[in-house]
Write an enzyme that holds these catalytic residues in place. Structure first.
Site, PDB file in Angstrom:
ATOM      1  CD  GLU A  50      -5.352   6.476  -5.481  1.00 37.27           C
ATOM      2  OE1 GLU A  50      -5.565   8.155  -4.570  1.00 37.27           O
ATOM      3  OE2 GLU A  50      -5.229   5.469  -4.852  1.00 37.27           O
ATOM      4  CG  ASP A  86      -1.357   7.076  -4.563  1.00 34.86           C
ATOM      5  OD1 ASP A  86      -2.118   6.269  -5.486  1.00 34.86           O
ATOM      6  OD2 ASP A  86      -1.735   7.333  -3.116  1.00 34.86           O
ATOM      7  CG  HIS A 102      -0.737   9.955   0.917  1.00 31.91           C
ATOM      8  ND1 HIS A 102      -0.960   9.155   2.511  1.00 31.91           N
ATOM      9  CD2 HIS A 102      -1.998   9.697   0.405  1.00 31.91           C
ATOM     10  CE1 HIS A 102      -2.480   9.378   2.399  1.00 31.91           C
ATOM     11  NE2 HIS A 102      -2.627   8.529   1.450  1.00 31.91           N
ATOM     12  CG  HIS A 157      -1.478   1.086   1.994  1.00 39.36           C
ATOM     13  ND1 HIS A 157      -1.462   2.035   2.664  1.00 39.36           N
ATOM     14  CD2 HIS A 157      -2.442   1.937   0.765  1.00 39.36           C
ATOM     15  CE1 HIS A 157      -2.409   3.227   2.787  1.00 39.36           C
ATOM     16  NE2 HIS A 157      -3.170   3.262   1.259  1.00 39.36           N
TER      17      HIS A 157
END
Length: 453
Positions: free
Chosen positions: A145, A98, A111, A66
């Site tokens: 993402e 991300d 993030h 993650h």
């Protein structure tokens, strides 16, 4: 053990020629044998890829991380390429990236809406390309993402194609027109989820199990937060397991885990979730279970799910076991060898061992030895423990060594975790690892193990 095998062991490990010629073994020879890989608790066969790797991807547990770019907390800490490198070295096969618009038309990885530092997308991809197949030859899944503008998405696509070249999967494989490919189609190297490059791991927002049954395509996967997943696993366990038979399901930590703590992954493996994504940078019990489980099948990052989590006719419920043959596991904890020293001046080497079973709820239990006072060098317990394990295919065994502390509590010294079915029988040595996963050799435990079904 046959005489032939015994003689072979003597020839291999006995250092004194006269003793070797007499087909005998000295204490030194026996010690060398017991310290060898042949006497480890972990089966040699499980250290190789031995499972059928021709099933579709949704039939496997897949080692998953993650927010792989983070190496500390989720709000303020640094992003670092080491997050990707270390995860890949540990056999991780699903990495999270991300992506956000960056300066000078260069997409960045961080993030979003936090104060974590940023990495260039292209340097992340280059690092992944360099280390992707150092530990495992099997496919890497990039969980992208994507928050980028159309223009920077095009830059990402160019970076991906320039870096990965032919190893980038950019079209359906002929052999898999309407099912997910297997880890074994050597063409399948990097599976992606980005715009036109979406092939076999297209992210689809989870709405309900009924919606997925009616409308979800075979190549669409779901990401579900741990809180929602836990609720669904309690209220709709049969539907959840049916869902994970058909679709790759990724479970990720809840947003309130700002300290990058982890949940226990076992509860989601129990219902067949393929990608249980953990914060690899955070040591502790969840990562011990993760590392222990994926020792199996050669550390490839892919473990074939048990048949009852794959077959459509199975009515498996981890909380209500009605079928199968339990295993009776007996462990005699004999002694310890050069256990690690404690960091606390108040601890005097008062050692104990905890044996824990993780699996379906009925199988989860722990037992512990008595405390051996003031002897961490060669403590002797010689205690026997018995466990009844109803679903051995999902069970992990964890050995934890602690130093007793009466005021501040016990201090962790080392641990070792492995799948039950990867345990050798007989007299065995258990290596110990630190909280960070580093080897503590020569520290180890000496045990006798037996199990029958």
């Amino acid at each position: 053990m046959s005489k032939a095998i015994a003689f072979e062991i003597i020839q291999k490990y006995e250092p004194i020629e006269e003793v070797r010629k007499a087909h005998q073994m000295s204490l030194e020879g026996f010690t060398r044998y017991m310290d060898s890989r042949e006497c480890l608790l972990f089966k040699n066969e499980c250290g190789k890829v031995y499972q059928d790797m021709t099933h579709p991807l949704n039939d496997y547990f897949i080692s998953s991380s993650h927010n792989t770019y983070l190496v500390s907390d989720q709000l303020l800490g640094p992003s670092d390429l080491w997050g990707y490198v270390s995860a890949l070295v540990k056999g991780c096969r699903c990495l999270e990236i991300d992506c956000w618009d960056g300066a000078q038309n260069e997409p960045v990885v961080y993030h979003g809406y936090t104060l974590t530092s940023k990495l260039l997308f292209k340097t992340v991809i280059q690092a992944i390309h360099k280390y992707a197949f150092m530990t495992s030859d099997y496919p890497v899944v990039l969980s992208l993402e994507n928050h980028c503008s159309t223009a920077q998405q095009e830059v990402m696509a160019d970076n991906l194609q320039a870096t990965f070249g032919e190893s980038l999967l950019s079209d359906m494989l002929d052999d898999f027109p309407d099912t997910l490919p297997s880890p074994e189609t050597r063409k399948l190297k990097i599976a992606l989820a980005l715009s036109d490059l979406v092939i076999y791991t297209k992210a689809e927002k989870f709405k309900s199990f009924q919606h997925s049954r009616l409308y979800q395509q075979f190549n669409e996967n779901n990401s579900i937060g741990e809180t929602q997943a836990r609720k669904l696993s309690k209220l709709r366990v049969h539907e959840f397991i049916f869902h994970t038979r058909k679709f790759i399901t990724r479970i990720y930590p809840k947003a309130t885990r700002a300290d990058s703590s982890n949940f226990n992954p076992q509860e989601f493996w129990n219902i067949g979730c393929q990608m249980v994504a953990l914060n690899f940078q955070t040591p502790g019990l969840p990562m011990d279970l993760q590392n222990g489980k994926f020792l199996d099948n050669g550390g490839s990052g892919y473990i074939l799910k048990p048949h009852f989590l794959r077959e459509s006719k199975s009515y498996f419920n981890p909380s209500n076991i009605k079928e199968g043959m339990p295993i009776t596991l007996t462990i005699r904890l004999i002694s310890g060898i050069q256990l690690p020293l404690t960091h606390s001046s108040s601890n005097k080497g008062d050692s104990l061992v905890i044996i824990e079973v993780f699996g379906v709820p009925n199988d989860q239990m722990k037992q512990q030895t008595r405390v051996i006072k003031k002897n961490a060098f060669s403590p002797r317990w010689n205690e026997t423990f018995t466990f009844i394990i109803h679903v051995p295919e999902l069970a992990l065994i964890r050995f934890v060594v602690e130093s007793q502390g009466l005021i501040a509590g016990n201090e962790f010294l080392g641990q070792y975790t492995l799948p039950l079915l990867c345990m050798n029988k007989g007299y065995r040595r258990i290596p110990l690892f630190s909280r960070m996963g580093e080897s503590l050799e020569p520290a180890s435990l000496f045990v006798y193990v037996w199990y029958v079904r």
